[in-house]
Design an enzyme around this catalytic site. Structure first.
Site, PDB file in Angstrom:
ATOM      1  N   CYS A 220      13.247  11.080   7.066  1.00 34.58           N
ATOM      2  CA  CYS A 220      13.085  10.801   8.500  1.00 34.58           C
ATOM      3  C   CYS A 220      14.375  11.063   9.265  1.00 34.58           C
ATOM      4  O   CYS A 220      14.357  11.341  10.450  1.00 34.58           O
ATOM      5  CB  CYS A 220      12.655   9.355   8.687  1.00 34.58           C
ATOM      6  SG  CYS A 220      13.806   8.195   7.952  1.00 34.58           S
TER       7      CYS A 220
ATOM      8  N   LYS B  35       0.874  -1.183   0.000  1.00 33.99           N
ATOM      9  CA  LYS B  35       0.000   0.000   0.000  1.00 33.99           C
ATOM     10  C   LYS B  35       0.904   1.223   0.000  1.00 33.99           C
ATOM     11  O   LYS B  35       1.418   1.652   1.029  1.00 33.99           O
ATOM     12  CB  LYS B  35      -0.875  -0.023   1.253  1.00 33.99           C
ATOM     13  CG  LYS B  35      -2.253   0.588   1.086  1.00 33.99           C
ATOM     14  CD  LYS B  35      -2.270   2.066   0.778  1.00 33.99           C
ATOM     15  CE  LYS B  35      -2.039   2.929   1.983  1.00 33.99           C
ATOM     16  NZ  LYS B  35      -1.768   4.332   1.606  1.00 33.99           N
TER      17      LYS B  35
ATOM     18  N   GLU C 126       9.421   1.597  11.044  1.00 43.19           N
ATOM     19  CA  GLU C 126      10.424   2.662  10.916  1.00 43.19           C
ATOM     20  C   GLU C 126       9.650   3.976  10.966  1.00 43.19           C
ATOM     21  O   GLU C 126       8.895   4.282  10.037  1.00 43.19           O
ATOM     22  CB  GLU C 126      11.213   2.489   9.617  1.00 43.19           C
ATOM     23  CG  GLU C 126      11.999   1.176   9.634  1.00 43.19           C
ATOM     24  CD  GLU C 126      12.851   0.915   8.397  1.00 43.19           C
ATOM     25  OE1 GLU C 126      12.646   1.562   7.362  1.00 43.19           O
ATOM     26  OE2 GLU C 126      13.728   0.046   8.487  1.00 43.19           O
TER      27      GLU C 126
ATOM     28  N   GLU D 199       8.345  16.684  15.672  1.00 37.60           N
ATOM     29  CA  GLU D 199       8.846  16.505  14.301  1.00 37.60           C
ATOM     30  C   GLU D 199       8.090  17.433  13.352  1.00 37.60           C
ATOM     31  O   GLU D 199       6.862  17.427  13.324  1.00 37.60           O
ATOM     32  CB  GLU D 199       8.639  15.050  13.860  1.00 37.60           C
ATOM     33  CG  GLU D 199       9.155  14.785  12.457  1.00 37.60           C
ATOM     34  CD  GLU D 199       8.854  13.365  11.954  1.00 37.60           C
ATOM     35  OE1 GLU D 199       7.698  12.936  12.031  1.00 37.60           O
ATOM     36  OE2 GLU D 199       9.803  12.703  11.484  1.00 37.60           O
TER      37      GLU D 199
END
Ligand code: NAD
Ligand code: 6OH
Length: 472
Positions: A274, A164, A240, A376
């Site tokens: 990331c 996906k 992750e 973040e």
């Protein structure tokens, strides 16, 4: 099989619609999972390791044979500069397949000779079995790189997959299906379903009874939602997740190397990696000089059309994501930040003004408790703060719920080694950033992930050991 709903795939550089994408409903996700299950029992399940590895190498060749198509598709979907897609994303997609073809070919077995109470012995050895059908859910920032980072080891271990991709970046996963077919990957081994997360293809996949494991890259909060969804069926997960990564620059660092390295770490892919650095701690004696130099270097980054070969910074992925980044820029000002460079939206005077651009942005002056230093942002934004002692730098770098990556800049390698070991993260770079060896453990501590992938860690996640004990 038909889909009744579609959604628009938008080019972030100018807001134009590239494609209408079919959204998989629950029955289509089920059909994909059943196709994957069936393929486990077919030719794929009977291939030897050597044959599987050979097919993975053909996939790598197939990606390279259509290099320009992959680059064009990735650039149109993400808005990333063509130079970046050509140097990082697409070569890594091919490299991921080759690396795991090599790793599975070389993988040994765990074996023990066991002494039995009657003075005889037994031989224990563990063989690797595929998990079965693996659900792979990936984000939009490095679409084909991150997909293949999970897909290649999953296939190397003999699994079949249902993928996906992010709703923002459906193109390269779709293109890869053609490469798979040409490389002789049997039908049903690689399945792609498009759609969103909650109450859409993502959630249908994670909740599916016949999916044996879920591997996910994305936001930490989404990881939490997926964990809940898989809890009932006890699927293994590999996550992750997000980060709020720190860099520590000591006064003895190679100054120019550190400035160039941090500029890349903060702004590569418009800060949408990331591993990007959003917090920079610089030793006090060089603080002012460092801020000026980083501002000079980063303020000069060429922001523009992703199709221009010299462009260094493209847009953010969507207008919604730009709104999030700009809201952090507003918040940082309210929290007392000094804006060194950027903070706003660039103006081009052409169609790029309809794209989702922001300026590279550097702040100073925020307290460590500020939300914009803790949360973040995932954009081209970093905060620089001074420190006086090694201990202070370590404490500040570690003062986060995340724990993905850190970088340390010093010419004193004893110190580099000492500080690196004290970082509460999964990956620490010394005098470099995002330098990858695909055999090494990759993942995050704290809210940045669960488990490690890379090298044998990937083989261990994507396979199930069956220990065989033979009495001799
Ligand atoms: P996201 O979590 O919003 O979405 C990632 C994927 O999950 C998408 O395909 C999305 O459709 C799907 N999804 C969302 N909700 C779901 C649900 N409830 N069930 C199943 N699937 C669901 O992340 P994003 O915005 O696409 O990507 C940015 C984030 O990813 C950042 O936080 C970034 O740090 C993180 N990231 C981490 C790594 C890493 O290796 N640690 C790598 C890249 C990105
Ligand atoms: C996150 O955005 C980057 C992740 C990189 C990898 O997973 C990799 O293997 O390099």
């Amino acid at each position: 099989m038909s889909c009744t709903r579609t959604f628009a795939d938008v080019n972030p550089a100018n807001g134009t619609v590239i494609a209408q994408v079919a959204e998989a409903d629950e029955s289509l996700v089920d059909a994909a999972v059943q196709a994957a299950r069936k393929a486990l029992r077919g030719e794929w399940g009977r291939l030897t390791v050597r044959e599987r590895a050979a097919r993975l190498r053909k996939v790598a060749d197939g990606i390279e044979a259509r290099f320009d198509c992959f680059v064009t598709a990735e650039v149109a979907d993400t808005g990333k500069p063509i130079a970046l897609a050509s140097r990082l994303d697409v070569p890594r997609a091919a490299a991921n397949f080759r690396a795991f073809a090599d790793l599975i070919s070389a993988a040994g077995l765990e074996a023990f000779q066991t002494e039995t109470p009657d003075g005889q012995s037994a031989l224990n050895y563990a063989v690797r079995k595929p998990l079965g059908v693996v659900g792979i859910i990936v984000p939009w920032n490095l679409p084909v790189l991150l997909l293949t980072w999970k897909l290649a080891p999953a296939l190397a271990c003999g699994n079949t997959v249902v993928v996906k991709p992010s709703e923002e970046t459906p193109a390269t996963a779709t293109l890869l299906a053609e490469v798979m077919q040409q490389a002789g990957i049997p039908d049903g081994v690689y399945n792609v379903v498009h759609g969103f997360g909650p109450n859409s293809a993502g959630e249908f996949l994670t909740q599916h009874e016949d999916v044996n494991a879920v591997t996910f890259t994305g936001e930490s909060q989404t990881g939490g939602a997926i964990m809940k969804a898989v809890a009932a069926s006890l699927k293994p997960v590999s996550f992750e997740l997000g980060g709020k990564n720190a860099a520590i620059v000591f006064a003895d660092a190679d100054f120019d190397e550190a400035v160039a390295g941090i500029s890349e770490a903060a702004f590569l892919n418009t800060g949408q990696v990331c591993l990007c650095t959003e917090r920079v701690y610089v030793e006090s004696p060089i603080f002012d000089r460092f801020v000026d130099a980083l501002a000079g270097k980063s303020g000069g980054l060429r922001v523009g059309s992703p199709m221009e070969k010299t462009t260094e910074l493209g847009p953010l992925i969507s207008s919604q994501h730009r709104e999030k980044v700009l809201s952090y820029n507003r918040l940082a000002r309210e929290e007392g930040a000094t804006v060194v460079i950027g903070g706003g939206v660039p103006e081009f005077g052409n169609s790029l003004d309809r794209g989702f651009y922001v300026q590279p942005t550097i702040y100073t002056g925020l307290p460590e408790s500020a939300r914009s230093v803790k949360e973040e942002i995932f954009g081209p934004v970093c905060h620089i703060a001074p420190f006086d002692t090694e201990e202070e730098a370590i404490n500040k770098a570690n003062d986060t719920k995340y724990g993905l990556a850190a970088s340390i800049w010093t010419t004193n390698l004893k110190r580099g080694h000492r500080v690196a070991q004290q970082m509460n993260v999964g990956i620490t770079w010394v005098n470099c950033w995002f330098l990858r060896d695909l055999r090494t453990p990759f993942g995050g501590a704290g809210r940045s992930g669960i488990g490690r992938e890379g090298g044998v860690h990937s083989l261990n996640f994507y396979s199930e050991p069956n220990n065989i004990c033979i009495r001799l």
